[in-house]
Enzyme design. Sequence first.
Site, short mmCIF file in Angstrom:
data_model
loop_
_atom_site.label_atom_id
_atom_site.label_comp_id
_atom_site.label_asym_id
_atom_site.label_seq_id
_atom_site.Cartn_x
_atom_site.Cartn_y
_atom_site.Cartn_z
N SER A 141 48.37 91.47 -36.25
CA SER A 141 47.71 91.10 -37.49
C SER A 141 46.33 90.55 -37.14
O SER A 141 46.08 90.19 -35.97
CB SER A 141 48.53 90.01 -38.20
OG SER A 141 47.81 89.40 -39.24
N TYR A 154 54.03 82.37 -38.42
CA TYR A 154 53.55 83.76 -38.41
C TYR A 154 52.35 83.90 -37.48
O TYR A 154 52.28 84.81 -36.65
CB TYR A 154 53.19 84.17 -39.83
CG TYR A 154 52.75 85.59 -40.01
CD1 TYR A 154 53.68 86.61 -40.20
CD2 TYR A 154 51.41 85.93 -40.05
CE1 TYR A 154 53.29 87.92 -40.39
CE2 TYR A 154 51.00 87.23 -40.25
CZ TYR A 154 51.94 88.23 -40.42
OH TYR A 154 51.53 89.53 -40.61
#
Length: 259
Positions: A141, A154
């Site tokens: 990401s 995350y």
Amino acid sequence: MRLEDRVAIITGAGRGIGRAIAEGYAREGARVAVADLDAATAEDAAAAIRAAGGEAIAVTMDVTNEEAVDDGVQRVIDTWGRLDIAVANAGVQHIEALDKLSLAEWRKVTAVHLDGAFLLTRAALRRMYQGGGGTLLYMGSVHSMEASPLKAPYVAAKHGLLGLCRAVAKEGAEHGVRSHIICPGFVRTPLVEKQIPEQARELGLSEEEVVRNVMLKNTVDGEFTTVEDISRLAVDLAAFPSAALTGQSVIVSHGWHMG
């Protein structure tokens, strides 16, 4: 076809980015194992690939379960006799401030992303080393490169995947294994759709403001990255013919982060 006769397994492939990658691989001639925690979702994606003329099987897999991952990879070997591409895509999200975050929620997020990627990597490498090589791809990401509020587990997990990818590139080289990590910006998948109202509540904003002023604020054009963008890149990386390209993080974010 750029992936003709290759065999691939993609985790979290029942929907969203994983499904788009599975479909993209099948269009390029790969035989695809659609792995997902939800058996019905995995079978639906595999059936759609077969209906379009591709070759696919559904594999029910909890990526945090060692036996399930090993058994799933073994099923691919039993079905097609080899494994050329493995994509660690399964992921979850939890939106909460660090001072309120429970250890259980921290572990849930990091287990799916990091433990799941490790277990798939280990099972895949054992087969790829025997078979003369292959490609490991990780779904990172922009949060592999920087941080956002309310997403600590995350962010930590996505940073960890960056390190795992690089370690695989170093260790796998002598066995013909390459690795890369794809780092998307926001893609409007079910995972992101779920975050919009969650962030709106946490930040005291409208959902429209979350999209415009939080998610897409730093892009050059105010656009979401698409699953097709990610699928196209995943094909390119899997099809690249040599170790001239390995251990790389490729950012696909409409300019949100420029690495």
